[in-house]
Enzyme design. Structure first.
Site: not given
Length: 501
Positions: A121, A369-371
């Site tokens: 990296c 976010y309950n989506t």
């Protein structure tokens, strides 16, 4: 307090203002970002990254990051899609690098370089090379690991194992580092070094998993290979499917939600699954993970700027369970837990960091976010748990009370490939690997693009806000980062505990 040789904050603030295009009352943030590598990510469209509309707590958070380190880097900008997590991440990283601790500042950055180099990296190697010099590090050490003091060179073996096969770490590795002598480590120093190593191994996974572009002035590309060496098409290319493909994608989202709901209902009913059956399902999932491998990509020669910090570069991840070979004993999570063992050990030897790590693990594990695509009010806990536990599974960690049959029901093959690639060999991540998983979220967004007030509830307003796809995909990468870090830490801290007893 910043160490005396830290980057100059006023200069960094001016750089940030210019970068965001805020000078002279003009809004040139997007243009400025495009000039510095076309945005922070090769995978996430620039329009999805918080721009001028990001105010409130996110804006304050970026200013705090600027004041603590003199820069707002691309990692912070992408993590800014989830401000609650970024807050926790920055508090932890600040303690690790800039607050009082057993190790001097320059050695902390050198350990970060050693860790990032294991995964090729160059983004992080370059970043911490600069920081190493700014805090007074000896430039001669940057010629390679062979020029570093023996005490740091002695970390090489445990660095290699933590990065690729942490289950091989034993109390003998700990004993060798603590053995009395001129180049011995104290227990407190070693614990800080172990946390730094696991932090930067995991952060390398995030850098590659999100295709982080180099900073202005850095050489290289995502992670930083030259811009997207294994990619096809332009940066952050859009999916080409539409029409019926989009409608099919909506159905795929609905099917996934149905499976999640059925699993949640079956958990409430507490169907009696025996321990033997749970163990069998874990072993089946562990064996099936052998079939999940990253895409074959052309091997790249390591840059001299990274190779000089790596010994035994051929050593890498190998499946915990391998055909025809005796596997090491499964790590039973209940025998050595983070909550009951790792947390208290770290806090005793390196005060405060255990609490911050615990907060970071909890924030990302519970973040929701309950989506899901265009749907609201969705409980995603079973999906988040499946991702977390699958990462631990490929590192040989088993939860006795978890039904690993859920992993196969919730994680499609392309997502498993992405998870295992980013967690186990992040340097092999490609844009194709990234774009293939959960494609239906992107398609459903095109069919029915909803308002997405993802910043509400965390004090940030961002009209127009980011779309669901990058939020979900960055969230997956945060889960991978933290699950991987916790897995490696558990192996390392278990070895420390065995040494102490």
């Amino acid at each position: 307090m910043l160490p005396p040789a830290s980057p100059c904050c006023p200069g960094g603030l001016q750089e940030y203002r210019e970068y965001r295009g805020c000078g002279a009352g003009q809004h040139r943030g997007i243009e400025a970002t495009q000039q510095l590598g076309k945005g922070p990510s090769a995978f996430i469209p620039l329009r999805e990254i918080p721009q001028e509309g990001a105010e409130g707590s996110l804006r304050q958070l970026l200013i705090d990051a600027l004041l603590s380190s003199g820069r707002v880097d691309h990692v912070a900008m992408v993590m800014g899609l989830h401000p609650q997590y970024l807050t926790s991440f920055w508090k932890t990283q600040r303690l690790l690098l800039r607050m009082d601790g057993p190790l001097p500042y320059h050695k902390r950055h050198y350990i970060a370089i050693m860790a990032a180099a294991r995964h090729q990296c160059t983004y992080l190697v370059s970043l911490h090379t600069e920081e190493f010099l700014q805090v007074g590090g000896n430039p001669a050490w940057l010629q390679g690991l062979h020029c570093a003091p023996p005490k740091l060179r002695n970390l090489n073996e445990i660095n290699k194992l933590l990065a690729h096969r942490p289950w091989l770490i034993t109390k003998e590795h700990i004993e060798a580092l603590l053995k009395p002598g001129e180049d011995s480590w104290s227990l407190a120093e070693l614990v800080q070094a172990l946390v730094l190593l696991t932090h930067y191994h995991s952060l390398a996974s995030f850098v590659f998993g999100c295709g982080i572009h180099p900073e202005g002035g850095q050489d290289g590309g995502q992670g930083c290979h030259h811009p997207s060496p294994h990619s096809d098409g332009s940066p952050a290319a859009e999916d080409s499917l539409g029409g019926s493909g989009g409608r099919d994608a909506v159905r795929e989202v609905e099917l996934l939600m149905e499976r999640m709901k059925l699993l949640q209902e079956s958990q409430l009913e507490e169907e009696g699954i025996t321990q033997e059956e749970l163990e069998t399902r874990f072993e089946l999932e562990k064996t099936e993970s052998l079939l999940v491998a990253p895409s074959e990509v052309a091997e790249e020669s390591l840059r001299s700027s990274v190779l000089c910090f790596v010994e035994d570069p051929e050593f890498g991840y190998k499946d915990f369970t391998r055909r025809g070979q005796q596997a090491p004993p499964t790590f039973r999570a209940q025998d050595y837990t983070w909550e009951d063992h790792g947390y208290s050990l770290i806090n005793r030897l390196y005060p405060d960091v255990g609490q911050l790590l615990d907060e970071k693990f909890q924030v990302v594990y519970n973040l929701t976010y309950n989506t899901m695509a265009m749907h609201r009010g969705v409980d995603t806990s079973v999906l988040r748990r499946a991702i977390w536990n699958y990462v631990h599974c490929v590192f040989g960690i088993r939860y006795d009370d978890y039904d690993y049959g859920e992993v196969n029901q919730l994680l499609e093959r392309s997502l498993k490939v992405y998870i295992k690639t980013v967690a186990c060999y992040p340097e092999k991540t490609t844009r194709r690997t990234y774009s293939q998983f959960w494609r239906h979220f992107k398609h459903s967004e095109k069919v029915l693009p909803p308002p997405f007030p993802c910043w509400q509830g965390v004090g940030v307003l961002s009209p127009p806000g980011p779309h669901p796809a990058p939020l979900l995909q960055v969230h997956v990468n945060l889960l991978l980062l933290e699950a991987r870090m916790q897995a490696a830490l558990l192996y390392a801290l278990r070895a420390v505990t065995r040494y102490m007893t």
